[in-house]
Design a protein around this motif. Sequence first.
Motif, PDB file in Angstrom:
ATOM      1  N   LEU A 213      23.230 -36.528  -4.946  1.00  0.00           N
ATOM      2  CA  LEU A 213      22.507 -35.245  -4.923  1.00  0.00           C
ATOM      3  C   LEU A 213      20.993 -35.440  -4.916  1.00  0.00           C
ATOM      4  O   LEU A 213      20.488 -36.483  -5.338  1.00  0.00           O
ATOM      5  N   HIS A 217      16.509 -30.979  -8.989  1.00  0.00           N
ATOM      6  CA  HIS A 217      17.141 -29.892  -9.745  1.00  0.00           C
ATOM      7  C   HIS A 217      18.017 -30.499 -10.846  1.00  0.00           C
ATOM      8  O   HIS A 217      18.268 -31.698 -10.849  1.00  0.00           O
ATOM      9  N   VAL A 218      18.490 -29.614 -11.725  1.00  0.00           N
ATOM     10  CA  VAL A 218      19.229 -30.055 -12.912  1.00  0.00           C
ATOM     11  C   VAL A 218      20.414 -30.977 -12.593  1.00  0.00           C
ATOM     12  O   VAL A 218      20.626 -31.978 -13.270  1.00  0.00           O
ATOM     13  N   HIS A 219      21.162 -30.647 -11.556  1.00  0.00           N
ATOM     14  CA  HIS A 219      22.395 -31.393 -11.293  1.00  0.00           C
ATOM     15  C   HIS A 219      22.113 -32.877 -11.019  1.00  0.00           C
ATOM     16  O   HIS A 219      22.638 -33.754 -11.699  1.00  0.00           O
ATOM     17  N   LYS A 240      20.462 -39.775   0.890  1.00  0.00           N
ATOM     18  CA  LYS A 240      20.897 -38.505   1.461  1.00  0.00           C
ATOM     19  C   LYS A 240      22.417 -38.544   1.494  1.00  0.00           C
ATOM     20  O   LYS A 240      22.994 -39.578   1.839  1.00  0.00           O
ATOM     21  N   LEU A 262      29.607 -30.605  -0.841  1.00  0.00           N
ATOM     22  CA  LEU A 262      29.869 -32.034  -0.664  1.00  0.00           C
ATOM     23  C   LEU A 262      31.380 -32.299  -0.614  1.00  0.00           C
ATOM     24  O   LEU A 262      31.849 -33.139   0.161  1.00  0.00           O
ATOM     25  N   ARG A 309      32.504 -27.559 -13.748  1.00  0.00           N
ATOM     26  CA  ARG A 309      31.693 -27.182 -14.915  1.00  0.00           C
ATOM     27  C   ARG A 309      30.636 -26.185 -14.472  1.00  0.00           C
ATOM     28  O   ARG A 309      30.424 -25.951 -13.270  1.00  0.00           O
ATOM     29  N   MET A 312      23.027 -24.007 -15.844  1.00  0.00           N
ATOM     30  CA  MET A 312      21.859 -23.316 -15.302  1.00  0.00           C
ATOM     31  C   MET A 312      20.629 -24.177 -15.529  1.00  0.00           C
ATOM     32  O   MET A 312      20.616 -25.004 -16.442  1.00  0.00           O
ATOM     33  N   GLY A 422      25.029 -23.746  -0.563  1.00  0.00           N
ATOM     34  CA  GLY A 422      25.091 -25.214  -0.637  1.00  0.00           C
ATOM     35  C   GLY A 422      24.549 -25.742  -1.955  1.00  0.00           C
ATOM     36  O   GLY A 422      24.019 -26.845  -2.009  1.00  0.00           O
ATOM     37  N   GLY A 423      24.636 -24.940  -3.013  1.00  0.00           N
ATOM     38  CA  GLY A 423      24.162 -25.370  -4.335  1.00  0.00           C
ATOM     39  C   GLY A 423      22.703 -25.024  -4.599  1.00  0.00           C
ATOM     40  O   GLY A 423      22.211 -25.240  -5.699  1.00  0.00           O
ATOM     41  N   TYR A 424      22.006 -24.494  -3.602  1.00  0.00           N
ATOM     42  CA  TYR A 424      20.614 -24.068  -3.813  1.00  0.00           C
ATOM     43  C   TYR A 424      20.572 -22.558  -4.032  1.00  0.00           C
ATOM     44  O   TYR A 424      21.282 -21.812  -3.346  1.00  0.00           O
ATOM     45  N   PHE A 454      28.505 -23.961   3.456  1.00  0.00           N
ATOM     46  CA  PHE A 454      27.578 -23.754   2.335  1.00  0.00           C
ATOM     47  C   PHE A 454      28.129 -22.827   1.251  1.00  0.00           C
ATOM     48  O   PHE A 454      27.446 -22.545   0.273  1.00  0.00           O
ATOM     49  N   LYS A 480      10.859 -19.284   8.962  1.00  0.00           N
ATOM     50  CA  LYS A 480      10.935 -20.757   8.974  1.00  0.00           C
ATOM     51  C   LYS A 480       9.566 -21.385   8.803  1.00  0.00           C
ATOM     52  O   LYS A 480       9.441 -22.469   8.231  1.00  0.00           O
ATOM     53  N   PHE A 486      16.332 -24.030   3.382  1.00  0.00           N
ATOM     54  CA  PHE A 486      17.626 -23.530   2.890  1.00  0.00           C
ATOM     55  C   PHE A 486      17.589 -22.038   2.555  1.00  0.00           C
ATOM     56  O   PHE A 486      18.621 -21.410   2.365  1.00  0.00           O
ATOM     57  N   LYS A 490      20.835 -17.150   7.839  1.00  0.00           N
ATOM     58  CA  LYS A 490      21.457 -17.798   8.996  1.00  0.00           C
ATOM     59  C   LYS A 490      21.595 -16.815  10.158  1.00  0.00           C
ATOM     60  O   LYS A 490      21.809 -17.236  11.291  1.00  0.00           O
TER      61      LYS A 490
HETATM   62  C1  MCA Z   1      20.452 -27.513   4.258  1.00  0.00           C
HETATM   63  N1  MCA Z   1      20.493 -26.383   4.991  1.00  0.00           N
HETATM   64  C2  MCA Z   1      20.946 -25.394   4.233  1.00  0.00           C
HETATM   65  C3  MCA Z   1      21.189 -25.981   2.982  1.00  0.00           C
HETATM   66  N2  MCA Z   1      20.877 -27.281   3.033  1.00  0.00           N
HETATM   67  N3  MCA Z   1      21.170 -24.092   4.477  1.00  0.00           N
HETATM   68  C4  MCA Z   1      21.638 -23.362   3.491  1.00  0.00           C
HETATM   69  N4  MCA Z   1      21.906 -23.851   2.242  1.00  0.00           N
HETATM   70  C5  MCA Z   1      21.678 -25.155   1.978  1.00  0.00           C
HETATM   71  N5  MCA Z   1      21.937 -25.652   0.768  1.00  0.00           N
HETATM   72  C6  MCA Z   1      20.151 -26.197   6.386  1.00  0.00           C
HETATM   73  C7  MCA Z   1      18.754 -26.631   6.724  1.00  0.00           C
HETATM   74  O1  MCA Z   1      17.901 -25.539   6.589  1.00  0.00           O
HETATM   75  C8  MCA Z   1      18.872 -27.067   8.159  1.00  0.00           C
HETATM   76  O2  MCA Z   1      18.822 -25.933   8.971  1.00  0.00           O
HETATM   77  C9  MCA Z   1      20.270 -27.625   8.245  1.00  0.00           C
HETATM   78  O3  MCA Z   1      20.992 -27.046   7.155  1.00  0.00           O
HETATM   79  C10 MCA Z   1      20.305 -29.140   8.106  1.00  0.00           C
HETATM   80  O4  MCA Z   1      19.443 -29.539   7.049  1.00  0.00           O
HETATM   81  P1  MCA Z   1      19.694 -30.891   6.245  1.00  0.00           P
HETATM   82  O5  MCA Z   1      18.611 -31.092   5.282  1.00  0.00           O
HETATM   83  O6  MCA Z   1      20.018 -32.002   7.222  1.00  0.00           O
HETATM   84  O7  MCA Z   1      20.979 -30.502   5.473  1.00  0.00           O
HETATM   85  P2  MCA Z   1      21.968 -31.403   4.749  1.00  0.00           P
HETATM   86  O8  MCA Z   1      21.399 -32.731   4.460  1.00  0.00           O
HETATM   87  O9  MCA Z   1      23.262 -31.333   5.454  1.00  0.00           O
HETATM   88  O10 MCA Z   1      22.037 -30.666   3.318  1.00  0.00           O
HETATM   89  C11 MCA Z   1      23.119 -29.973   2.863  1.00  0.00           C
HETATM   90  C12 MCA Z   1      23.382 -30.337   1.407  1.00  0.00           C
HETATM   91  C13 MCA Z   1      22.106 -29.981   0.611  1.00  0.00           C
HETATM   92  C14 MCA Z   1      23.662 -31.841   1.290  1.00  0.00           C
HETATM   93  C15 MCA Z   1      24.568 -29.558   0.939  1.00  0.00           C
HETATM   94  O11 MCA Z   1      21.849 -28.609   0.730  1.00  0.00           O
HETATM   95  C16 MCA Z   1      22.227 -30.371  -0.832  1.00  0.00           C
HETATM   96  O12 MCA Z   1      21.986 -31.519  -1.181  1.00  0.00           O
HETATM   97  N6  MCA Z   1      22.596 -29.426  -1.691  1.00  0.00           N
HETATM   98  C17 MCA Z   1      22.706 -29.690  -3.127  1.00  0.00           C
HETATM   99  C18 MCA Z   1      21.784 -28.829  -3.887  1.00  0.00           C
HETATM  100  C19 MCA Z   1      21.746 -29.164  -5.374  1.00  0.00           C
HETATM  101  O13 MCA Z   1      21.637 -30.318  -5.768  1.00  0.00           O
HETATM  102  N7  MCA Z   1      21.866 -28.132  -6.208  1.00  0.00           N
HETATM  103  C20 MCA Z   1      21.878 -28.295  -7.647  1.00  0.00           C
HETATM  104  C21 MCA Z   1      20.969 -27.281  -8.281  1.00  0.00           C
HETATM  105  P3  MCA Z   1      17.894 -25.865  10.265  1.00  0.00           P
HETATM  106  O14 MCA Z   1      18.378 -26.990  11.121  1.00  0.00           O
HETATM  107  O15 MCA Z   1      18.150 -24.508  10.830  1.00  0.00           O
HETATM  108  O16 MCA Z   1      16.512 -26.064   9.744  1.00  0.00           O
HETATM  109  S1  MCA Z   1      21.071 -27.394 -10.077  1.00  0.00           S
HETATM  110  C22 MCA Z   1      22.071 -26.066 -10.472  1.00  0.00           C
HETATM  111  O17 MCA Z   1      22.424 -25.312  -9.637  1.00  0.00           O
HETATM  112  C23 MCA Z   1      22.644 -25.837 -11.832  1.00  0.00           C
HETATM  113  C24 MCA Z   1      21.817 -26.125 -12.983  1.00  0.00           C
HETATM  114  C25 MCA Z   1      23.973 -26.552 -11.957  1.00  0.00           C
HETATM  115  O18 MCA Z   1      24.884 -25.933 -12.510  1.00  0.00           O
HETATM  116  O19 MCA Z   1      24.053 -27.698 -11.503  1.00  0.00           O
END
Ligand code: MCA
Length: 520
Positions: A213, A217-219, A240, A262, A309, A312, A422-424, A454, A480, A486, A490
């Motif tokens: 990840l 962020h927290v996760h 990545k 994921l 689990r 926040m 997608g977790g964001y 997502f 954009k 993110f 869409k």
């Molecule tokens: C990327 N894109 C997204 C997202 N990620 N669109 C919507 N939601 C997203 N999450 C879009 C980009 O804008 C781009 O669009 C296209 O997808 C490709 O971007 P890229 O960076 O290559 O994407 P990716 O590498 O495939 O990323 C997807 C992902 C990433 C791996 C799922 O979003 C990710 O790592 N998510 C994890 C987030 C996370 O760690 N959250 C924890 C928060 P375009 O081409 O149009 O520009 S902590 C939390 O929530 C709490 C405390 C908890 O409980 O954990």
Amino acid sequence: MSSHNLFSALRAAFPADLNATAVETDEGLNYSWADLDRATAMMANLLQSLDLPEGSRVAVQVEKSVEAMMLYLATLRAGYVFLPLNTAYQSAEIEYFIGNAEPAVVVCSGANFGWVSKIAFKAGTQHVFTLNDDRTGSLIDRAATHSDQHQPVPRQADDLAAILYTSGTTGRSKGAMLTHGNMLSNALTLKDYWGWKTTGGPDGHGDVLIHALPIFHVHGLFVAIHGALINGSKMIWMAKFDPKRAIGYMAKATVFMGVPTLYVRMLAEPALNKAAVKHMRLFIAGSAPLLIETFTEWQERTGQTILERYGMSETAMLTSNPYAADKRYGQQSERRGGTVGFPLPGVQLRVRGDDGVDLPVGEIGGIQVQGPNVFKGYWRMPEKTAEEFTADGYFKTGDVGKVDERGYVTIVGRSKDLIISGGYNVYPAEIEGYINEMKGVAESAVVGVPHPDFGEVGVAVVIAKPGAAVQPDAIIAELKAKLANFKIPKKCFVVTELPRNTMSKVQKNLLRDQYKGLFA
Ligand code: MCA
Ligand code: AMP
């Protein structure tokens, strides 16, 4: 312990053999525990040499790298406050965070130095360093001139360790202030609750975590990194996430943590099967709802049950499905799909109605929590902090849910207008604010709709001013240029009216219903 510095607790858990591998990267690099110790000492010495005021913030917007993790640890070690920033944030977003947090130090990539340093110096930041994901940058150069010995700066449990910005349903983002005590208590609770192991495993040294990840962020930053370090466990570090490679790493790992996207992406890989996961002890999911279909398909394909689990930014982890029998709940050990499990030991969780009265088992209401993991408040926003706590000290999560007769918590929705993609987190109010400023736009509504990859994505529905020609593609393009990728809806639709209730309020539930099949 006289000092409650989180770094000291993590350092104390390093294994006796400091030459063993602590982090193995997908580029084939190995970092030993001694490397982590020495490099964080050098960075901490660099930070301390700057003579920063007590409680200074160190704001960091850099690509994921082991050195970026070291910078986080060094900031703790030196007693300062870490402020991680998503690399997707653009200048308007960064300008707000830096202006609001007033960091003494900003660290960015070399490629962004021009615009980031301009914002930082304008906000009064004295020191801007660069850190690239190839182990170069002025931070590394400067740290290299410092000693690799460093005594962690004593901190009290209540001292700030990090500020994490979370957007608000109205107004600007709020900085959640997390203390050394918040994070250490959560890390120790999870070490125990998830049964982290120090023996056995692929190389005899216990658990090995696949770190897939982002670390802003927290996760990824806390749950994953603290989880491994507080157990002295090795990490396999993915700069990545890539589903094929993640599955490949399972042959030499035992624990995986991910947002639901994921898991969805790994399920699309034919290589995911029982043989591929046979060394794995635990799959953990969170940050967004895990669909029951994903939970069940994972069970069928791998023979393993994902542990979901819930947490926040303001609280770190709050609830978890059990890893092993939980005696507080009659020795139950079942991980139930669709639920987020039990309140973690030390966390008090209650469900209240709008009238502020506790609801009986099974009834749906607002989730409120209390515990040593609950944050100290929002940075320089005492009124917002007061609004989010009840008179008796419970934090109002904004999540809506219920607790069943067996004690399992289920989240059924959110009272906050929030999309989790997608977790964001994406706050419609922020996107609508930008769209409403655009030429020719009268009004807009952004809603979340289901998405196979997502989980949920934003859709913008826009009304043009009379006589104005507004193009959906132009709206997306303009967004954009200004906002983190993110957050971009869409799809965008220009319509003639929005559904409203008798009070003229836009009925987002009807819009969500109308567009729910868009990505099916
Ligand atoms: C990327 N894109 C997204 C997202 N990620 N669109 C919507 N939601 C997203 N999450 C879009 C980009 O804008 C781009 O669009 C296209 O997808 C490709 O971007 P890229 O960076 O290559 O994407 P990716 O590498 O495939 O990323 C997807 C992902 C990433 C791996 C799922 O979003 C990710 O790592 N998510 C994890 C987030 C996370 O760690 N959250 C924890 C928060 P375009 O081409 O149009 O520009 S902590 C939390 O929530 C709490 C405390 C908890 O409980 O954990
Ligand atoms: P953040 O602001 O990034 O800290 O996101 C926190 C929010 O993510 C929570 O308030 C929940 O709405 C959501 N969340 C986290 N974990 C889960 C989960 N397992 N199921 C459903 N929602 C979750």
